[in-house]
Design a protein around this motif. Structure first.
Motif, PDB file in Angstrom:
ATOM      1  N   ASP A  12       0.802  -1.223   0.000  1.00  0.00           N
ATOM      2  CA  ASP A  12       0.000   0.000   0.000  1.00  0.00           C
ATOM      3  C   ASP A  12       0.836   1.275   0.000  1.00  0.00           C
ATOM      4  OD1 ASP A  12      -2.551  -1.195  -0.094  1.00  0.00           O
ATOM      5  OD2 ASP A  12      -2.389  -1.691   2.023  1.00  0.00           O
ATOM      6  N   TYR A  13       1.876   1.318   0.829  1.00  0.00           N
ATOM      7  CA  TYR A  13       2.695   2.532   0.909  1.00  0.00           C
ATOM      8  C   TYR A  13       4.170   2.176   0.986  1.00  0.00           C
ATOM      9  CZ  TYR A  13      -1.645   4.931   1.949  1.00  0.00           C
ATOM     10  OH  TYR A  13      -2.914   5.429   1.872  1.00  0.00           O
ATOM     11  N   LEU A  14       4.967   2.888   0.221  1.00  0.00           N
ATOM     12  CA  LEU A  14       6.423   2.814   0.310  1.00  0.00           C
ATOM     13  C   LEU A  14       6.887   4.205   0.697  1.00  0.00           C
ATOM     14  CD1 LEU A  14       7.176   0.743  -2.905  1.00  0.00           C
ATOM     15  CD2 LEU A  14       7.001  -0.077  -0.546  1.00  0.00           C
ATOM     16  N   LEU A  15       7.576   4.313   1.831  1.00  0.00           N
ATOM     17  CA  LEU A  15       7.924   5.603   2.411  1.00  0.00           C
ATOM     18  C   LEU A  15       9.416   5.690   2.697  1.00  0.00           C
ATOM     19  CD1 LEU A  15       5.183   5.320   5.166  1.00  0.00           C
ATOM     20  CD2 LEU A  15       4.925   6.580   3.038  1.00  0.00           C
ATOM     21  N   CYS A  16       9.892   6.895   2.842  1.00  0.00           N
ATOM     22  CA  CYS A  16      11.225   7.138   3.370  1.00  0.00           C
ATOM     23  C   CYS A  16      11.053   8.070   4.562  1.00  0.00           C
ATOM     24  CB  CYS A  16      12.130   7.773   2.320  1.00  0.00           C
ATOM     25  SG  CYS A  16      13.806   8.027   2.939  1.00  0.00           S
ATOM     26  N   ILE A  17      11.406   7.566   5.744  1.00  0.00           N
ATOM     27  CA  ILE A  17      11.262   8.351   6.975  1.00  0.00           C
ATOM     28  C   ILE A  17      12.624   8.431   7.640  1.00  0.00           C
ATOM     29  CG2 ILE A  17      10.132   8.524   9.223  1.00  0.00           C
ATOM     30  CD1 ILE A  17       7.815   6.892   8.074  1.00  0.00           C
ATOM     31  N   ASN A  18      13.178   9.631   7.706  1.00  0.00           N
ATOM     32  CA  ASN A  18      14.500   9.843   8.319  1.00  0.00           C
ATOM     33  C   ASN A  18      15.556   8.910   7.736  1.00  0.00           C
ATOM     34  OD1 ASN A  18      14.391  12.062   9.973  1.00  0.00           O
ATOM     35  ND2 ASN A  18      13.706  10.924  11.751  1.00  0.00           N
ATOM     36  N   GLY A  19      15.474   8.671   6.444  1.00  0.00           N
ATOM     37  CA  GLY A  19      16.453   7.826   5.784  1.00  0.00           C
ATOM     38  C   GLY A  19      16.151   6.339   5.838  1.00  0.00           C
ATOM     39  N   PHE A  20      15.079   5.940   6.532  1.00  0.00           N
ATOM     40  CA  PHE A  20      14.685   4.531   6.583  1.00  0.00           C
ATOM     41  C   PHE A  20      13.664   4.247   5.491  1.00  0.00           C
ATOM     42  CE2 PHE A  20      16.033   5.142  10.991  1.00  0.00           C
ATOM     43  CZ  PHE A  20      16.829   4.021  11.177  1.00  0.00           C
ATOM     44  N   PHE A  21      13.884   3.173   4.762  1.00  0.00           N
ATOM     45  CA  PHE A  21      12.902   2.713   3.789  1.00  0.00           C
ATOM     46  C   PHE A  21      11.823   1.966   4.557  1.00  0.00           C
ATOM     47  CE2 PHE A  21      11.223  -0.345   0.682  1.00  0.00           C
ATOM     48  CZ  PHE A  21      10.843   0.543  -0.313  1.00  0.00           C
ATOM     49  N   VAL A  22      10.563   2.369   4.378  1.00  0.00           N
ATOM     50  CA  VAL A  22       9.447   1.797   5.122  1.00  0.00           C
ATOM     51  C   VAL A  22       8.394   1.288   4.141  1.00  0.00           C
ATOM     52  CG1 VAL A  22       7.623   2.247   6.821  1.00  0.00           C
ATOM     53  CG2 VAL A  22       9.831   3.429   7.011  1.00  0.00           C
ATOM     54  N   ALA A  23       8.001   0.037   4.324  1.00  0.00           N
ATOM     55  CA  ALA A  23       6.899  -0.545   3.564  1.00  0.00           C
ATOM     56  C   ALA A  23       5.730  -0.722   4.521  1.00  0.00           C
ATOM     57  CB  ALA A  23       7.312  -1.889   2.977  1.00  0.00           C
ATOM     58  N   LEU A  24       4.578  -0.201   4.136  1.00  0.00           N
ATOM     59  CA  LEU A  24       3.396  -0.255   4.993  1.00  0.00           C
ATOM     60  C   LEU A  24       2.261  -0.926   4.231  1.00  0.00           C
ATOM     61  CD1 LEU A  24       1.922   0.579   7.608  1.00  0.00           C
ATOM     62  CD2 LEU A  24       1.483   2.799   6.541  1.00  0.00           C
ATOM     63  N   GLU A  25       1.781  -2.014   4.766  1.00  0.00           N
ATOM     64  CA  GLU A  25       0.653  -2.741   4.180  1.00  0.00           C
ATOM     65  C   GLU A  25      -0.518  -2.652   5.151  1.00  0.00           C
ATOM     66  OE1 GLU A  25      -1.852  -4.829   1.784  1.00  0.00           O
ATOM     67  OE2 GLU A  25       0.063  -3.923   1.271  1.00  0.00           O
ATOM     68  N   LEU A  26      -1.649  -2.160   4.674  1.00  0.00           N
ATOM     69  CA  LEU A  26      -2.836  -1.984   5.510  1.00  0.00           C
ATOM     70  C   LEU A  26      -3.853  -3.076   5.222  1.00  0.00           C
ATOM     71  CD1 LEU A  26      -3.245   1.863   5.090  1.00  0.00           C
ATOM     72  CD2 LEU A  26      -2.038   0.616   6.889  1.00  0.00           C
ATOM     73  N   LYS A  27      -4.417  -3.617   6.286  1.00  0.00           N
ATOM     74  CA  LYS A  27      -5.421  -4.671   6.179  1.00  0.00           C
ATOM     75  C   LYS A  27      -6.696  -4.234   6.887  1.00  0.00           C
ATOM     76  CE  LYS A  27      -2.865  -7.510   3.930  1.00  0.00           C
ATOM     77  NZ  LYS A  27      -3.181  -7.712   2.518  1.00  0.00           N
ATOM     78  N   ARG A  28      -7.817  -4.837   6.496  1.00  0.00           N
ATOM     79  CA  ARG A  28      -9.101  -4.517   7.119  1.00  0.00           C
ATOM     80  C   ARG A  28      -9.225  -5.097   8.513  1.00  0.00           C
ATOM     81  NH1 ARG A  28     -11.115  -5.366   1.495  1.00  0.00           N
ATOM     82  NH2 ARG A  28     -10.773  -7.551   1.949  1.00  0.00           N
ATOM     83  N   SER A  29      -8.484  -6.191   8.774  1.00  0.00           N
ATOM     84  CA  SER A  29      -8.561  -6.877  10.065  1.00  0.00           C
ATOM     85  C   SER A  29      -7.218  -7.542  10.335  1.00  0.00           C
ATOM     86  CB  SER A  29      -9.662  -7.940  10.002  1.00  0.00           C
ATOM     87  OG  SER A  29      -9.511  -8.871  11.044  1.00  0.00           O
ATOM     88  N   ASP A  30      -6.904  -7.745  11.608  1.00  0.00           N
ATOM     89  CA  ASP A  30      -5.640  -8.419  11.909  1.00  0.00           C
ATOM     90  C   ASP A  30      -5.706  -9.911  11.579  1.00  0.00           C
ATOM     91  OD1 ASP A  30      -7.241  -9.253  13.998  1.00  0.00           O
ATOM     92  OD2 ASP A  30      -5.769  -8.815  15.557  1.00  0.00           O
ATOM     93  N   LYS A  31      -6.881 -10.395  11.222  1.00  0.00           N
ATOM     94  CA  LYS A  31      -7.033 -11.782  10.767  1.00  0.00           C
ATOM     95  C   LYS A  31      -6.659 -11.936   9.294  1.00  0.00           C
ATOM     96  CE  LYS A  31     -10.641 -12.947  14.091  1.00  0.00           C
ATOM     97  NZ  LYS A  31     -10.517 -11.796  14.933  1.00  0.00           N
TER      98      LYS A  31
END
Length: 76
Positions: A12-31
């Protein structure tokens, strides 16, 4: 080239935060688990010293704390 899992967009999201490469995947439920391709990409991010987060409403506060720590302190 187009069959390479690293070139297919699935997170869902590929970010750069303070030099860190961050991959963020969002789900509707923790299941709900990441797909095989998403898990492959998340694993590659972690292996490359990046930060890979899978977050759902039930785990959003934990994910938010990780992102805030990266943003404000520059620490994983």
């Amino acid at each position: 080239c187009f069959d390479d899992p690293l070139t297919q967009r699935s997170l869902d999201y590929l970010l750069c935060i303070n030099g860190f490469f961050v991959a963020l995947e969002l789900k509707r439920s923790d299941k709900e688990a990441p797909t095989k391709l998403q898990q492959y990409q998340l694993d590659r991010v972690r292996e490359s010293q990046g930060v890979a987060i899978v977050a759902a409403p039930e785990t959003w506060e934990k994910a938010k704390k990780i992102l805030e720590r990266l943003a404000y302190t520059g620490e994983k």
